[in-house]
Design a protein around this motif. Structure first.
Motif, PDB file in Angstrom:
ATOM      1  N   GLY A 195       0.759  -0.991  -0.267  1.00  0.00           N
ATOM      2  CA  GLY A 195      -0.042   0.086  -0.032  1.00  0.00           C
ATOM      3  C   GLY A 195       0.807   1.306   0.088  1.00  0.00           C
ATOM      4  N   VAL A 196       0.322   2.355   0.466  1.00  0.00           N
ATOM      5  CA  VAL A 196       0.839   3.788   0.282  1.00  0.00           C
ATOM      6  C   VAL A 196       0.556   4.359   1.549  1.00  0.00           C
ATOM      7  CG1 VAL A 196       1.124   3.729  -2.230  1.00  0.00           C
ATOM      8  CG2 VAL A 196      -0.900   4.939  -1.132  1.00  0.00           C
ATOM      9  N   HIS A 197       1.388   5.572   1.981  1.00  0.00           N
ATOM     10  CA  HIS A 197       0.817   6.385   2.973  1.00  0.00           C
ATOM     11  C   HIS A 197       1.261   7.630   2.493  1.00  0.00           C
ATOM     12  CE1 HIS A 197       4.957   7.011   4.690  1.00  0.00           C
ATOM     13  NE2 HIS A 197       5.506   5.962   4.096  1.00  0.00           N
ATOM     14  N   GLY A 198       0.720   8.879   3.157  1.00  0.00           N
ATOM     15  CA  GLY A 198       1.076   9.994   3.000  1.00  0.00           C
ATOM     16  C   GLY A 198       0.203  10.651   1.679  1.00  0.00           C
ATOM     17  N   ILE A 199       0.181  12.021   1.493  1.00  0.00           N
ATOM     18  CA  ILE A 199      -0.321  12.346   0.549  1.00  0.00           C
ATOM     19  C   ILE A 199       0.284  12.335  -0.781  1.00  0.00           C
ATOM     20  CG2 ILE A 199      -1.978  13.995   1.895  1.00  0.00           C
ATOM     21  CD1 ILE A 199       0.072  16.431   1.031  1.00  0.00           C
ATOM     22  N   ASP A 200       1.713  12.067  -0.711  1.00  0.00           N
ATOM     23  CA  ASP A 200       2.422  11.932  -1.858  1.00  0.00           C
ATOM     24  C   ASP A 200       2.697  10.556  -2.141  1.00  0.00           C
ATOM     25  OD1 ASP A 200       3.671  11.149   0.607  1.00  0.00           O
ATOM     26  OD2 ASP A 200       5.580  12.106   0.092  1.00  0.00           O
ATOM     27  N   LYS A 201       1.829   9.542  -1.421  1.00  0.00           N
ATOM     28  CA  LYS A 201       1.729   7.954  -1.889  1.00  0.00           C
ATOM     29  C   LYS A 201       2.941   7.373  -1.766  1.00  0.00           C
ATOM     30  CE  LYS A 201      -2.801   8.844  -4.355  1.00  0.00           C
ATOM     31  NZ  LYS A 201      -3.575   8.578  -5.590  1.00  0.00           N
ATOM     32  N   GLN A 202       3.571   7.441  -0.711  1.00  0.00           N
ATOM     33  CA  GLN A 202       5.222   6.593  -0.650  1.00  0.00           C
ATOM     34  C   GLN A 202       4.737   5.124  -0.404  1.00  0.00           C
ATOM     35  OE1 GLN A 202       7.310   8.386   2.391  1.00  0.00           O
ATOM     36  NE2 GLN A 202       7.785  10.292   1.261  1.00  0.00           N
ATOM     37  N   ALA A 203       5.496   4.329  -1.008  1.00  0.00           N
ATOM     38  CA  ALA A 203       5.009   2.931  -1.083  1.00  0.00           C
ATOM     39  C   ALA A 203       5.280   2.223   0.395  1.00  0.00           C
ATOM     40  CB  ALA A 203       5.845   1.965  -2.008  1.00  0.00           C
ATOM     41  N   MET A 204       4.748   1.582   0.923  1.00  0.00           N
ATOM     42  CA  MET A 204       4.796   0.855   2.382  1.00  0.00           C
ATOM     43  C   MET A 204       5.773  -0.326   2.144  1.00  0.00           C
ATOM     44  SD  MET A 204       3.104   2.636   4.534  1.00  0.00           S
ATOM     45  CE  MET A 204       2.843   1.491   5.872  1.00  0.00           C
ATOM     46  N   ASP A 205       6.750  -0.237   3.291  1.00  0.00           N
ATOM     47  CA  ASP A 205       7.504  -1.459   3.301  1.00  0.00           C
ATOM     48  C   ASP A 205       7.170  -2.460   4.367  1.00  0.00           C
ATOM     49  OD1 ASP A 205       8.509  -0.020   5.292  1.00  0.00           O
ATOM     50  OD2 ASP A 205      10.381   0.116   4.572  1.00  0.00           O
ATOM     51  N   SER A 206       5.926  -2.180   5.029  1.00  0.00           N
ATOM     52  CA  SER A 206       5.572  -3.139   5.975  1.00  0.00           C
ATOM     53  C   SER A 206       4.418  -3.730   5.850  1.00  0.00           C
ATOM     54  CB  SER A 206       5.593  -2.261   7.574  1.00  0.00           C
ATOM     55  OG  SER A 206       4.688  -1.042   7.271  1.00  0.00           O
ATOM     56  N   SER A 207       4.253  -4.857   6.436  1.00  0.00           N
ATOM     57  CA  SER A 207       2.961  -5.626   6.125  1.00  0.00           C
ATOM     58  C   SER A 207       2.604  -6.344   7.553  1.00  0.00           C
ATOM     59  CB  SER A 207       3.098  -6.782   5.445  1.00  0.00           C
ATOM     60  OG  SER A 207       3.337  -6.369   4.049  1.00  0.00           O
ATOM     61  N   PHE A 208       1.222  -6.666   7.750  1.00  0.00           N
ATOM     62  CA  PHE A 208       0.749  -6.952   9.169  1.00  0.00           C
ATOM     63  C   PHE A 208      -0.296  -8.260   9.073  1.00  0.00           C
ATOM     64  CE2 PHE A 208       2.197  -2.654   9.281  1.00  0.00           C
ATOM     65  CZ  PHE A 208       2.940  -2.563  10.583  1.00  0.00           C
ATOM     66  N   CYS A 209      -0.253  -8.709  10.034  1.00  0.00           N
ATOM     67  CA  CYS A 209      -1.169  -9.955  10.219  1.00  0.00           C
ATOM     68  C   CYS A 209      -1.917  -9.864  11.427  1.00  0.00           C
ATOM     69  CB  CYS A 209      -0.606 -11.113  10.229  1.00  0.00           C
ATOM     70  SG  CYS A 209      -1.800 -12.582  10.556  1.00  0.00           S
ATOM     71  N   TYR A 210      -3.367  -9.841  11.463  1.00  0.00           N
ATOM     72  CA  TYR A 210      -4.307  -9.651  12.584  1.00  0.00           C
ATOM     73  C   TYR A 210      -4.816 -10.940  13.101  1.00  0.00           C
ATOM     74  CZ  TYR A 210      -8.000  -8.555  15.827  1.00  0.00           C
ATOM     75  OH  TYR A 210      -9.105  -8.487  16.857  1.00  0.00           O
ATOM     76  N   SER A 211      -4.733 -11.547  14.205  1.00  0.00           N
ATOM     77  CA  SER A 211      -5.183 -12.731  14.792  1.00  0.00           C
ATOM     78  C   SER A 211      -6.307 -12.542  15.585  1.00  0.00           C
ATOM     79  CB  SER A 211      -4.065 -13.484  15.487  1.00  0.00           C
ATOM     80  OG  SER A 211      -4.482 -14.830  16.203  1.00  0.00           O
ATOM     81  N   ILE A 212      -7.552 -13.237  15.432  1.00  0.00           N
ATOM     82  CA  ILE A 212      -8.582 -12.795  16.134  1.00  0.00           C
ATOM     83  C   ILE A 212      -8.450 -13.728  17.402  1.00  0.00           C
ATOM     84  CG2 ILE A 212      -9.728 -14.726  15.093  1.00  0.00           C
ATOM     85  CD1 ILE A 212     -11.273 -11.594  16.500  1.00  0.00           C
TER      86      ILE A 212
END
Length: 480
Positions: A245-262
């Motif tokens: 994905g991206v972040h910020g108004i300049d759309k910088q590519a994200m280098d982190s990913s996440f997992c949610y465990s219920i």
């Protein structure tokens, strides 16, 4: 009846499917050899290696050193020929549609020979018409993976199936179904990370629809470093994954990913793909996540990466036939499909064949296109939604491709698509849930028709929305 399969020679190796080496007494008889399997009055001639690598029964036989491993003919007195024939078809990569008699014999064969691929195929075939039969028969033969999968399917459709369940199933099977948690319709807005003056959205919550109370409730907050803007979002084994994905108004590519465990209500960081990407597809199938296409630095890509949940590693898979970002995609029957456009009138549907690591052209749709489309899979049907007629983006036309027959059909009438609600479609049992700010609409799929079933509260968030299903424990929902 004689059935012949094809397997590649293994250069004299007698290693099993899991890398285990068989006893020397069996080694010479495994390489490039045929085995006659007698089931009832039917004789099957098959490659020994295929049977040994695919069936725990034959694997154990040829590790045992017993005299049977030297024989050219094996008798299976506890099976019926039709079940074994179905197993052979699945081992060769076929995906046969089964009637009730076929299902019973296939379950019997899968349980006796311990054919994992046949069990997976049966799980993919579970639907409202056969789920009770699958569940009861799997319980009878002790095929536990299928037993659990069928019970989960029944739980998701319990309001429709409850009378039949209680009228036909033993009480212990009814109790097990009722002990399970149903799938819940979830949504999260396409938000970016918070920080400094570049904050775009303040609401960063994953929410679920309480269908009883007809309102949306917060499940969890996103991690501070996570972004769902142009990210890949999917669920696999009841865990939520957000990749890229991206972040910020300049759309910088994200280098982190996440997992949610219920299970423990917590987020964890996972490795990201080797290639930074956004506006890509993320699909979870059979213990793997697939990050498909997308963009990086405004360049559209064809690369595909697969993440192995067990090892925590990404590896490159076969590239898409051509670059694609934000492509329509779906998963049904554990199969991945992606739409690739050829302007202006042609859409090609490709399937990723994981066993061969290749993309296969399934079919081509030639229709007038306007502003975009999405794809939804239900049973062995794939539905393509496109805006129209003409440039009317508030309505959709829908076409259906049947994977078994290879035939296209058009659904009658137009479907309301106010603010892209149909493009959020999620399948649960024989229902399809769609969503916009004002309305959550549930459709019932009957044959190839979508019929409105009920209307519930919309998702009160601005911007794009990701939707998916999670199973929330009853205790967790009561706490909320």
């Amino acid at each position: 009846m004689s059935v012949h399969g094809k397997v590649s020679e293994d250069n004299g190796s007698c290693d099993g499917a899991n890398g285990e080496r068989y006893l020397p007494c069996a080694a010479s008889s495994l390489v490039s050899a045929k085995l006659t399997v007698v089931v009832g009055d039917t004789h099957f001639s098959e490659d020994k290696m295929l049977l040994v690598q695919s069936c725990d029964y034959f694997q154990a036989l040829y590790r045992s050193g017993m005299k049977e491993c030297q024989q050219e003919e094996i008798h299976l007195k506890s099976l019926r020929a039709r079940g074994f024939l179905i197993a052979l078809a699945v081992l060769r990569g076929e995906m046969p549609i089964l009637n009730e008699d076929d299902i019973v014999e296939a379950i019997e064969c899968a349980a006796f020979l311990q054919v994992t691929s046949l069990t997976k195929h049966l799980i993919d075939l579970i639907d409202a018409d056969n789920c009770l039969l699958m569940y009861h028969t799997a319980a009878t033969f002790g095929l536990m993976d299928l037993y659990h999968a069928a019970a989960l399917f029944i739980r998701d459709m319990y309001s429709d199936l409850e009378n039949d369940v209680k009228a036909t199933l033993p009480s212990e099977l009814v109790s097990y179904v009722e002990s399970l948690s149903p799938s819940v319709f979830m949504a999260v807005g396409a938000h970016v990370t918070c920080g400094g003056d570049k904050t775009v959205h303040a609401s960063r919550t994953v929410c679920y629809l309480d269908e009883t109370g007809n309102n949306w409730k917060v499940l969890t907050d996103l991690p501070l470093e996570a972004s769902t803007s142009m990210a890949g979002v999917t669920v696999l084994d009841n865990k939520l994954y957000i990749v890229g994905g991206v972040h910020g108004i300049d759309k910088q590519a994200m280098d982190s990913s996440f997992c949610y465990s219920i299970e423990d209500n917590s987020w964890s960081r996972i490795a990201g793909p080797a290639q930074l990407r956004y506006n890509h597809n993320l699909v979870g199938v059979d213990g793997h996540l697939y990050a498909i296409g997308g963009e990086y630095e405004r360049t559209v890509m064809s690369s595909v990466e697969a993440y192995d949940i067990k090892t925590g590693r990404w590896t490159f898979a076969a590239h898409l036939p051509r670059p694609a970002a934000g492509a329509a995609y779906t998963k049904t029957m554990s199969r991945i499909f992606v739409c690739l456009w050829r302007p202006m009138e042609t859409t090609e549907i490709y399937e990723y064949v994981s066993g061969k690591d290749e993309w296969r052209l399934v079919t081509t749709l030639i229709r007038h296109q306007s502003y975009g489309h999405c794809m939804v899979g239900h049973r062995d049907n794939v539905y393509i939604m496109r805006n129209g007629p003409s440039d009317d983006f508030l309505r959709c036309l829908m076409d259906c491709y049947n994977l078994s027959s290879g035939q296209w059909s058009s659904l009658p009438g137009h479907f309301a698509n106010s603010r892209g609600s149909l493009f959020t479609a999620v399948v649960r049992g024989d229902s399809v849930f769609t969503l916009n700010r004002s309305t959550t609409l549930e459709y019932t799929v009957e044959g190839k028709s979508w019929k409105p079933r009920r209307q519930m509260e919309g998702f009160p968030r601005n911007g794009s929305v990701w939707t998916f299903l999670l199973r929330l424990p009853d205790a967790f929902m009561l706490q909320k």
